[in-house]
Write a protein that holds these residues in place. Structure first.
Motif: not given
Length: 215
Positions: A10-30
């Motif tokens: 399983x993924x370490x805690x909070x990583x999905x949330x951190x990744x989701x925070x990168x794409x909140x503006x709807x633009x392409x992110x790496x």
């Protein structure tokens, strides 16, 4: 693809949330995920992308391995996996294209196939609407040519740290799985994988986040 022995991790805690925070503006992110061979970075990238569904896709650095024929010509076949056995400039160009892709443009990326030990062009389709591209690889954090500046193409770059003995065991098992004897696998880890691992670890502090991960 994730290591078979790690498929249930399983993924370490909070990583999905951190990744989701990168794409909140709807633009392409790496998002970059770096780490030494056997650290589990491929598995982490695939699990993270699976958690995000259609919002993420993985484009590994391994697609830019030089072909075996070219490595033999250069006299580098016995060091496959070292920094100078990849097309770093090609990888940089792909990352730039992924960042700057036209809203209607589909990008195709290469992928490395371990069963044939070669990369195949056009293996990974990256639709224009996917907001997060996750790229995992060994040398994302290096600041020596020709890798210098690649980290700056990512919105964030994480480093995956794992116990060295566990990492070595994974590597030996991987090499055996793909046809090497126990002795040959251990020799390859000692003389090829471990020097690369030490180099990669020297740049871990350049990461935006260090993930301590073991199963």
């Amino acid at each position: 693809m994730p290591e078979p022995l790690l498929a249930q991790v399983t993924l370490p805690p909070n990583l999905v949330e951190h990744a989701e925070a990168l794409i909140q503006d709807g633009r392409r992110h790496l998002l970059g995920i770096a780490g030494p061979p056997g650290s589990g970075k491929s598995t982490l990238a695939e699990l993270l992308a699976a958690s995000l569904g259609e919002r993420a896709i993985v484009v590994p650095m391994d697609g830019f391995h030089l072909a075996n024929r070219e490595l033999a010509r250069l006299g580098r076949a016995d060091r496959k996996g070292a920094p100078d056995t990849f097309d770093a400039h090609g990888y940089r160009a792909l990352l730039k294209r992924l960042r700057q892709a036209h809203p209607a443009e589909t990008v195709y990326a290469p992928a490395f196939h371990r069963d044939i030990e070669e990369a195949i062009a056009g293996s990974i389709l990256v639709p224009a609407e996917v907001p997060l591209v996750i790229s995992e690889g060994n040398y994302l954090l290096l600041d020596q040519a020709p890798w210098a500046g690649i980290k700056d193409l990512f919105d964030e770059c994480w480093y995956v740290a794992v116990d060295d003995q566990q990492r070595r065991s994974r590597l030996v098992n991987r090499h055996i799985r793909f046809g090497r004897s126990q002795e040959a696998a251990e020799a390859w880890v000692d003389h090829t994988d471990e020097p690369n691992a030490r180099l990669i670890a020297a740049y871990r502090e350049h990461a935006d986040r260090i993930i301590n991960w073991s199963d």
